[in-house]
Scaffold this active site. Structure first.
Site, PDB file in Angstrom:
ATOM      1  N   THR A   1      -4.038   1.640  -2.327  1.00  0.00           N
ATOM      2  CA  THR A   1      -3.329   0.424  -2.369  1.00  0.00           C
ATOM      3  C   THR A   1      -4.070  -0.404  -3.591  1.00  0.00           C
ATOM      4  OG1 THR A   1      -3.017  -1.390  -1.082  1.00  0.00           O
ATOM      5  CG2 THR A   1      -5.406  -0.746  -0.853  1.00  0.00           C
TER       6      THR A   1
ATOM      7  N   ASN B   1      -3.446  -3.745  -2.820  1.00  0.00           N
ATOM      8  CA  ASN B   1      -2.956  -4.795  -1.961  1.00  0.00           C
ATOM      9  C   ASN B   1      -1.465  -5.315  -2.026  1.00  0.00           C
ATOM     10  OD1 ASN B   1      -3.622  -6.343   0.159  1.00  0.00           O
ATOM     11  ND2 ASN B   1      -4.482  -8.055  -1.055  1.00  0.00           N
TER      12      ASN B   1
ATOM     13  N   THR C   1       1.010  -1.179   0.077  1.00  0.00           N
ATOM     14  CA  THR C   1      -0.058  -0.005   0.090  1.00  0.00           C
ATOM     15  C   THR C   1       0.919   1.064  -0.047  1.00  0.00           C
ATOM     16  OG1 THR C   1      -1.341  -1.297   1.418  1.00  0.00           O
ATOM     17  CG2 THR C   1      -1.495   0.897   1.685  1.00  0.00           C
TER      18      THR C   1
HETATM   19  N1  GLY Z   1      -4.772  -4.155   1.040  1.00  0.00           N
HETATM   20  C1  GLY Z   1      -4.309  -3.577   2.454  1.00  0.00           C
HETATM   21  C2  GLY Z   1      -5.392  -2.798   3.311  1.00  0.00           C
HETATM   22  O1  GLY Z   1      -6.470  -2.547   2.894  1.00  0.00           O
HETATM   23  O2  GLY Z   1      -5.146  -2.840   4.573  1.00  0.00           O
END
Ligand code: GLY
Length: 577
Positions: free
Chosen positions: A404, A406, A386
């Site tokens: 992000t 991910n 992120t």
């Molecule tokens: N994909 C990381 C988060 O949303 O925490």
């Protein structure tokens, strides 16, 4: 003791006291000083993005305008996490004290359902077809919808939408020089990126891997950004780009359709507010778990004299880990998209509830995670890669934005002809509620996959106020659930240990997330003696040390100077003027 000797001892004591108390706290850590700016500051994980943000501020744009421009630029210069193919949260505090949170988290496509990532035997699907890689791993991106909402509602009105996009069109078209780190990272992800033709061509040059110092151009992304500059977010959700996304998804068994793109909505939410030792903390509500978990842990720590315990002491690390263990257990059961599941937010961040949870902490013994259950109460009464950046403008508006795709390079899929890397945010749902995921974490039903739902996030953009209610510092981090640990420990470092923003961010951290039952730590972050004590309490250290997230932030000092800080664990530059 004779009078003379007593006088001498007192004099030595006094001199030492004066000398020691005059040593600035920066002696405690070898962090560089934060970057100083009289008027404004942008702290992001790429210098070119920070500079684009500052240019917008100098043109008369406000912090929201600059934050949008930085976000678009990071999609070009920081492709591992910067994005228009993902989503995030923008937390804003305006100069007049109002606050808001723009939720542009991805939404699950309509065709997704509870068991979309398990096979007939109930086993998790791995690789292509699963939640972490390939076409089915993506949620419907929200970045452009969120940015457009922020621009229309809260932009200064002094700069145009195209002013925010065009610098990044030029960067994508003309290219920029690859750093050692980015060239290495692309090479490191070659096995995954090579599986998808456009990712292979754009990021790996079909196997003629990029080297540090080469110019890196992204012509398809430049064309996509040109359309977005001209037509706004509608190009991405109903226009040419939408059609390209839907066609590539359909050709590769992806789930996202044109209808899903058309139905995407960014949402404005009321920020979550709590306090820590008299300081108001403004942070992200669900669908992030970050704000709740951080406030829960801080509430539990309020019952201890953390300052006297000392920043790296076994006593402090023990209670911190135990508080985290309890909050993360609650996270797994109670936290999810509030539009789909009941999340008992008020109860979870209630100081009385923290007292109950704290009373179960033994000061000399670690609990076993298997014995720590989520808190029981009636609810009726009431990833991992992120990027975060922070902007403070000359008027005092403040944006704390985390977004992000991910994992690094998201799903690794670049949509054909667009240059847009897609997220693998579907992995932030509980792919198999009630049973362990690939990392041993068991989550409840609340965060199950459902069409139109937002996956639970850990992103924790946060703003902390002085005791007299002025904005003090804002920060956030990258790094999945470790984000929460990084942000909360930075807050503790400033408030309890008198660190400046750079020291607070750089200081070693721990992470404990209930399951697996292990205490993550950083290389050289804990002394061998301290480890020995914590082990004797029953903590299980992770097999190897590793970085615990990386943060960026800005502090405003008592003279109004903006102090920018980038975590020494990562790239990035804070730029101020
Ligand atoms: N994909 C990381 C988060 O949303 O925490």
């Amino acid at each position: 003791m004779k009078l003379g000797a007593l006088r001498q001892t007192l004099a030595i004591f006094l001199v030492s006291f004066i000398f020691l108390s005059s040593i600035p706290s920066s002696f405690a850590l070898s962090s560089p000083d934060p970057v100083r700016g009289k008027n404004a500051m942008v702290a992001s994980q790429h210098e070119l993005a920070s500079r684009i943000g500052v240019d917008i501020l100098k043109k008369g744009g406000n912090a929201v305008d600059a934050a949008i421009a930085v976000g678009i630029a990071l999609a070009v210069v920081y492709p591992e996490a910067g994005n228009i193919g993902g989503g995030g949260f923008m937390l804003v505090r305006f100069k007049d004290g109002r606050t808001t949170a723009i939720d542009y988290r991805e939404m699950a496509p309509k065709a997704a359902h509870r068991d979309v990532f398990v096979d007939e035997k109930g086993e998790l699907t791995r690789g292509e077809g699963g939640s972490t890689v390939g076409y089915r791993a993506s949620g419907v991106p929200g970045t452009l919808a969120g940015f457009e909402m922020a621009f229309k509602k809260y932009g200064s009105g002094k700069v145009k939408w195209s002013d925010l996009i065009d610098p990044s069109v030029r960067l994508a078209e003309n290219g920029y020089v690859l750093t050692h780190r980015l060239a290495q990272l692309l090479y490191g992800y070659r096995e995954w990126l090579a599986k998808y033709p456009d990712s292979n061509r754009i990021f790996l040059r079909d196997g003629k891997y990029y080297q540090e110092g080469e110019n890196f151009k992204q012509p398809e992304l430049a064309e996509t950004l040109k359309r977005i500059s001209k037509d706004g977010a509608k190009d991405f959700y109903t226009g040419k780009t939408a059609q390209m996304v839907a066609a590539d998804m359909a050709a590769n068994k992806g789930l996202i359709t044109l209808e899903d793109l058309k139905n995407y909505v960014a949402k404005e939410r009321v920020p979550l507010k709590g306090t820590y030792r008299g300081h108001e903390i403004v942070t992200m509500p669900p669908p992030s778990s970050g704000g709740i978990v951080m406030l829960q842990v801080l509430n539990m720590l309020e019952g201890y004299d953390v300052r006297s315990m000392g920043s790296g002491s076994s006593a402090k690390l023990h209670v911190l880990a135990e508080a985290m263990r309890r909050s993360f257990a609650d996270r797994a059961e109670y936290m999810a998209d509030p539009d789909f599941a009941e999340v008992p937010v008020a109860k979870l961040i209630d100081k009385k509830y923290a007292e109950e949870r704290r009373s179960t902490i033994d000061l000399n013994k670690a609990s076993a995670s298997k014995d720590v259950k989520f808190g029981s109460f009636s609810t009726s009464s009431e990833g991992t890669e992120t990027t975060h950046y922070t902007v403070v403008d000359a008027e005092g508006n403040l944006v704390s934005n985390t977004y992000t795709i991910n994992d690094l390079y998201g799903s690794r899929v670049t949509i054909k002809g667009t240059g847009v890397l897609m997220n693998d945010e579907m992995d932030d749902f509980a792919a198999r509620p009630g049973r362990p995921n690939l990392f041993g974490l068991v989550q409840g039903e609340r965060n199950k996959v459902e069409g139109g739902k937002r996956p639970l996030s850990s992103m924790t953009p946060t703003i902390v106020m002085t005791k007299d209610g002025k904005p003090w510092f804002a920060l956030g981090a990258r790094g999945g659930p470790r984000i929460i640990s990084a942000v909360m420990q930075s807050v503790i470092n400033v408030i309890d240990h008198d660190m400046n923003i750079q020291q607070a961010i750089d200081s070693p951290r721990i992470h404990m997330q209930w399951l697996p039952d292990e205490l993550a730590y950083e290389m050289y972050g804990i002394s061998p003696d301290t480890m020995k004590i914590l082990t004797s309490y029953g903590h299980n250290f992770a097999q190897r040390p590793g970085n615990i997230a990386s943060a960026t932030g800005i502090m405003i000092d008592k003279d109004g100077i903006r102090l920018g800080a980038i975590d020494s664990r990562s790239d990035g530059v804070a730029v101020g003027y």
